[in-house]
Write a protein that holds these residues in place. Structure first.
Motif, PDB file in Angstrom:
ATOM      1  N   PHE A  44       5.044  -7.750   2.523  1.00 56.75           N
ATOM      2  CA  PHE A  44       5.597  -8.300   1.374  1.00 56.75           C
ATOM      3  C   PHE A  44       6.701  -7.275   1.107  1.00 56.75           C
ATOM      4  O   PHE A  44       6.458  -6.063   0.830  1.00 56.75           O
ATOM      5  N   ASP A  45       8.030  -7.473   1.070  1.00 60.28           N
ATOM      6  CA  ASP A  45       9.014  -6.727   0.778  1.00 60.28           C
ATOM      7  C   ASP A  45       9.187  -5.541   1.755  1.00 60.28           C
ATOM      8  O   ASP A  45       9.256  -4.306   1.504  1.00 60.28           O
ATOM      9  N   GLY A  46       8.550  -5.700   2.980  1.00 60.48           N
ATOM     10  CA  GLY A  46       8.525  -4.711   4.201  1.00 60.48           C
ATOM     11  C   GLY A  46       7.477  -3.901   4.146  1.00 60.48           C
ATOM     12  O   GLY A  46       7.212  -2.902   5.038  1.00 60.48           O
ATOM     13  N   LYS A  47       6.427  -4.042   3.337  1.00 56.33           N
ATOM     14  CA  LYS A  47       5.154  -3.368   3.113  1.00 56.33           C
ATOM     15  C   LYS A  47       4.020  -4.293   3.530  1.00 56.33           C
ATOM     16  O   LYS A  47       3.857  -5.413   3.261  1.00 56.33           O
ATOM     17  N   LYS A  48       2.885  -3.372   4.222  1.00 53.60           N
ATOM     18  CA  LYS A  48       2.063  -4.409   4.634  1.00 53.60           C
ATOM     19  C   LYS A  48       0.969  -4.465   3.630  1.00 53.60           C
ATOM     20  O   LYS A  48       0.562  -3.671   2.966  1.00 53.60           O
ATOM     21  N   VAL A  49       0.402  -5.899   3.702  1.00 54.23           N
ATOM     22  CA  VAL A  49      -0.565  -6.293   2.605  1.00 54.23           C
ATOM     23  C   VAL A  49      -1.948  -6.511   3.339  1.00 54.23           C
ATOM     24  O   VAL A  49      -3.001  -6.582   2.615  1.00 54.23           O
TER      25      VAL A  49
END
Length: 253
Positions: free
Chosen positions: A116-121
C-alpha cells in the motif's frame, strides 16, 4: 479449535487450529501433513511466530497478537506444476481483495507481497509438494500486518491496515474475510484462469508502468509486460525484453 462463526465458505476454514506461539504455521502444518490425513481447507493460526519465513528464506517479523499469521492447506491436484503460479496469483488476489474491501489502493508486488503506497502490508509463502507433473498439495502461509502500530525503525517500508485506516480491525472478522476471498479465487482458478490473470495484472505493481528495479545490485528502470504460468517475470529494460526468475530482479519501493 478456533471459532468459525459468521464464516461463509464451503470448506476453507471449517476446521482450524490456533496457537499462542509456533515457530512457523507453515512448519506446523507440514509436520501435521506428514503424520496424518489432513482435510483440505484446514487453517492453522498463531498469535506469534518465532521463526516466521517469507519467500525463499526471507524472515517475517510480527508483533505478538496483533497480526494475521496463518497457513491454509490446499489440494490443487488438477494443476500442473508448470502452471503453479496461477495458484500464487489466486492467493495474492484473495488477500488484495480482502484489504481493498477495507480501503482501496492495495497492490500485488511480484512474486508474493501486498503493498500500500509503496509499503509492505503482507507477505505470502506457498510451499508445493508434487506428485508426478501435478501439485499434490500446497501449504499457503499468509502474514498480514493488521493491527500493528509500531514497527522497527529500520523497517520503514512496512505499514499495517490499522495505520492506513486509523483504527483497529476485529481480527476474527478480518480472518474470515480472507478465508472467504481465498475460496472465491480458488474456484476462479479452476474455471477461469484467463480472468484470474487479467485481475492479477490489474493489481500488479509495475505492470505496463516504468518503475525502479535492481538486477545484480544495479539500479535499472523496468516495465513488467507479462508474468508466465510458471512464475517467470517478463520485463522490458532499456528497450530489451528479458525473463527473470525469483530473486533475479527486485523492485525499489
Amino acid at each position: 479449535m478456533a471459532s468459525t462463526s459468521h464464516l461463509n465458505t464451503l470448506f476453507i476454514g471449517h476446521h482450524r487450529l490456533h496457537f499462542e506461539s509456533l515457530d512457523s504455521t507453515n512448519n506446523y502444518l507440514k509436520e501435521l501433513i506428514g503424520k496424518k490425513d489432513v482435510q483440505e481447507g484446514l487453517v492453522v493460526t498463531a498469535d506469534y511466530q518465532t521463526s516466521g519465513r517469507g519467500q525463499i528464506g526471507n524472515t517475517w517479523a510480527s508483533e505478538p497478537g496483533v497480526n494475521l499469521l496463518m497457513s491454509v492447506f490446499f489440494k490443487p491436484h488438477y494443476l500442473n506444476a508448470s502452471h503453479s503460479f496461477y495458484f500464487n496469483m489466486s492467493v495474492c488476489l484473495a488477500v488484495a481483495d480482502t484489504l481493498n474491501f477495507f480501503h482501496a489502493g492495495f497492490q500485488v508486488k511480484w512474486p508474493n507481497d501486498i503493498l500500500f503506497d509503496g509499503k509492505k502490508v503482507c507477505g505470502i509463502l506457498i510451499e508445493n509438494s508434487l506428485m508426478g507433473k501435478n501439485i499434490q498439495h500446497s501449504v499457503v502461509g499468509i502474514g498480514v500486518n493488521v493491527n500493528q502500530n509500531i514497527f522497527d525503525k529500520n523497517t520503514n517500508k512496512a505499514t499495517s491496515l490499522r495505520q492506513i485506516l486509523g483504527h483497529e480491525v476485529e481480527m476474527r472478522y478480518f480472518t474470515n474475510k480472507v478465508l472467504e476471498m481465498l475460496e472465491k479465487r480458488y474456484h476462479q482458478l479452476q474455471r477461469d484462469r484467463y480472468g484470474l490473470l487479467q485481475d492479477y495484472f490489474a493489481f500488479l505493481y509495475g505492470y505496463k508502468q516504468t518503475v525502479a528495479a535492481f538486477i545484480n545490485g544495479k539500479k535499472v528502470m523496468a516495465t513488467i509486460i507479462d508474468v508466465l504460468a510458471d512464475g517467470h517475470l517478463k520485463a522490458e529494460i532499456n528497450g530489451k525484453t528479458e525473463l527473470f526468475q525469483f530473486k533475479e530482479i527486485s523492485f525499489e519501493l
